[in-house]
Design a protein around this motif. Structure first.
Motif, mmCIF file in Angstrom:
data_model
loop_
_atom_site.group_PDB
_atom_site.id
_atom_site.type_symbol
_atom_site.label_atom_id
_atom_site.label_comp_id
_atom_site.label_asym_id
_atom_site.label_seq_id
_atom_site.Cartn_x
_atom_site.Cartn_y
_atom_site.Cartn_z
ATOM 1 N N ILE A 78 0.717 -1.167 -0.013
ATOM 2 C CA ILE A 78 0.067 -0.068 -0.135
ATOM 3 C C ILE A 78 0.836 1.389 -0.019
ATOM 4 O O ILE A 78 0.710 2.097 -0.593
ATOM 5 C CB ILE A 78 -1.038 0.076 1.310
ATOM 6 N N ARG A 79 2.029 1.171 0.626
ATOM 7 C CA ARG A 79 2.636 2.290 0.710
ATOM 8 C C ARG A 79 3.286 2.730 -0.780
ATOM 9 O O ARG A 79 3.400 3.906 -1.142
ATOM 10 C CB ARG A 79 4.066 2.062 1.419
ATOM 11 N N LEU A 81 1.465 2.215 -3.494
ATOM 12 C CA LEU A 81 0.203 2.662 -4.151
ATOM 13 C C LEU A 81 0.188 4.195 -3.616
ATOM 14 O O LEU A 81 -0.268 4.832 -4.713
ATOM 15 C CB LEU A 81 -0.771 2.059 -3.800
ATOM 16 N N GLU A 82 0.649 4.394 -2.534
ATOM 17 C CA GLU A 82 0.328 5.982 -2.024
ATOM 18 C C GLU A 82 1.619 6.684 -2.536
ATOM 19 O O GLU A 82 1.734 7.822 -1.855
ATOM 20 C CB GLU A 82 0.134 6.019 -0.576
ATOM 21 N N GLU A 84 4.592 6.525 -1.562
ATOM 22 C CA GLU A 84 5.685 6.491 -0.741
ATOM 23 C C GLU A 84 6.917 5.542 -0.554
ATOM 24 O O GLU A 84 6.576 4.810 -1.420
ATOM 25 C CB GLU A 84 4.892 6.315 0.966
#
Ligand code: HEC
Ligand code: HEC
Ligand code: HEC
Ligand code: HEC
Ligand code: HEC
Ligand code: HEC
Length: 256
Positions: A78-79, A81-82, A84
């Motif tokens: 998820i990081r 995807l964001e 980060e």
């Protein structure tokens, strides 16, 4: 040709000739080589043709849309995807292997991208980072015993239960035989919530519903990675049985 290009484009001290040979050897016997996925498929930008030394998940995306999409939705991905920096064990609340603290999460973290051996990815790869009691006790379980006994390529067989069986569950039936589950859901958060989702998605491929519930809802048994049969007997099931008895208070059922 590209092989040479890779050899020269990388700083000489970064990759030695023998390392390059080893990479090529692993690739040659991989599913990728069999399917004509070559060095350029991952190491060359498709639009600009620019050479990429350390391809990221974008290089897999055109061929493996589903694994990429699902990976990006779980805790592991998820990081990215964001936008980060990648997840590393140093950021974790759970216990992690000390020498893995700076390891960055990406497709190549679990997959040796040159051999794409999924057996190695299913347990050994996880244990390069995870270091909690549940993860470490997996090897004492019947599930692990079966996996060790049946270890098969190219993918773990349908009877073996690996870390991935529970946490990156397979979905989608193979059209040719209608029984083999082919797609791997790479969202490692998906089966954790709600807590009983794993029962339906995973355990019930092999166990009865009651056995599975009694195992999943016993925190000690989860911690011990299911190294013994369930001792719990959930009240829900007793209640369901009582309700069934009440409902079936008619002559035909009493005859049973
Ligand atoms: C399926 C995609 C894919 C294919 C096919 C592929 N690579 Fe790679 N390669 C990667 C990724 C991703 C990395 C970076 C991560 C890593 O090293 O694990 C990488 C890293 C490398 C590195 C750097 C290794 C290091 O230790 O820094 C070299 C050299 C390399 N590849 C050479 C090749 C050669 C030569 C071929 C063809 C025989 C090839 N690769 C085929 C994806 C691929
Ligand atoms: C040009 C297309 C292409 C690219 C790019 C590509 N792959 Fe593949 N990959 C395939 C094909 C074709 C197969 C074999 C059929 C299948 O299992 O889907 C495969 C199979 C696999 C498998 C399954 C191996 C097995 O034993 O079943 C893994 C894992 C995999 N690829 C990972 C990656 C990763 C990670 C990347 C990016 C670094 C990548 N692939 C890039 C086409 C590609
Ligand atoms: C690069 C190290 C690394 C590897 C390899 C790795 N993980 Fe993780 N994993 C992490 C980190 C870091 C977290 C976040 C833990 C935290 O926040 O406390 C995590 C979280 C998890 C979670 C919890 C997800 C959530 O939503 O809370 C599960 C389940 C998990 N990993 C399973 C696996 C499995 C199964 C494998 C192998 C197929 C694997 N991991 C491989 C580093 C790794
Ligand atoms: C946490 C470890 C882990 C990470 C990260 C990971 N994989 Fe996988 N992957 C696995 C395991 C384990 C399997 C085999 C599971 C099985 O067969 O039961 C697998 C299977 C696959 C397959 C074959 C099955 C299918 O669904 O087609 C492909 C292709 C694949 N991965 C691509 C990728 C790509 C692309 C990425 C990055 C977006 C990625 N993987 C990231 C562990 C991982
Ligand atoms: C038979 C299924 C199964 C197997 C095999 C399995 N797990 Fe789990 N795992 C679970 C269940 C169930 C939970 C607990 C979920 C909860 O607490 O709600 C869990 C929890 C976790 C967590 C903690 C998530 C959190 O946030 O607390 C991690 C990390 C994890 N597993 C990693 C692994 C690794 C690594 C392996 C292999 C060495 C593995 N698991 C094998 C079922 C399994
Ligand atoms: C692919 C099939 C399969 C899946 C999926 C599976 N198991 Fe199992 N499980 C087995 C087999 C086979 C055994 C060994 C049975 C035996 O030896 O009697 C076993 C054994 C067990 C045991 C008993 C261990 C012991 O030492 O007696 C527990 C508890 C268990 N599984 C719980 C679960 C739970 C919970 C899930 C889902 C999170 C799950 N299993 C998923 C096949 C599976």
């Amino acid at each position: 040709m590209l092989l040479m290009a890779i050899g020269t484009a990388l700083p000489a001290e970064a990759v030695s000739e023998s390392e390059l040979d080893q990479i090529t050897e692993r690739w040659q016997i991989s599913v990728h080589a069999l399917n004509e996925v070559n060095c350029a498929s991952c190491h060359q930008e498709s639009e600009s043709n620019a050479f990429v030394a350390n391809p990221s998940y974008e290089s897999c995306q055109s061929c493996h849309e589903d694994p990429v999409d699902t990976f990006l939705l779980g805790k592991h991905g998820i990081r990215l995807l964001e936008g980060e920096s990648p997840l590393t064990p140093a950021m974790a609340r759970l216990p992690m292997k000390h020498d893995a603290l700076t390891k960055e999460m990406n497709c190549n973290t679990c997959h040796d991208v040159h051999s794409v051996d999924t057996v190695q990815a299913a347990v050994d790869a996880c244990l390069t980072c995870h270091n909690d009691t549940h993860s470490l006790t997996y090897e004492n379980s019947k599930h692990a015993e079966l996996f060790l006994a049946t270890k098969e390529l190219p993918r773990p067989g349908p009877t073996a239960v690996t870390c991935a069986t529970c946490h990156l569950p397979r979905t989608g039936f193979d059209q040719s035989d209608g029984t083999t589950l082919v797609k791997v859901n790479h969202n490692n958060t998906y089966t954790l919530k709600p807590q009983d989702r794993m029962v339906g998605e995973v355990c019930m491929n092999c166990h009865g519903v009651e056995y599975a519930f009694n195992s999943i809802f016993d925190p000690e048994l989860v911690k011990a990675n299911f190294d013994r049969p369930p001792a719990l007997s959930l009240e829900t099931f007793d209640m369901m049985r009582a309700a069934e008895k009440l409902r079936s208070g008619n002559p035909s059922d009493e005859a049973e």
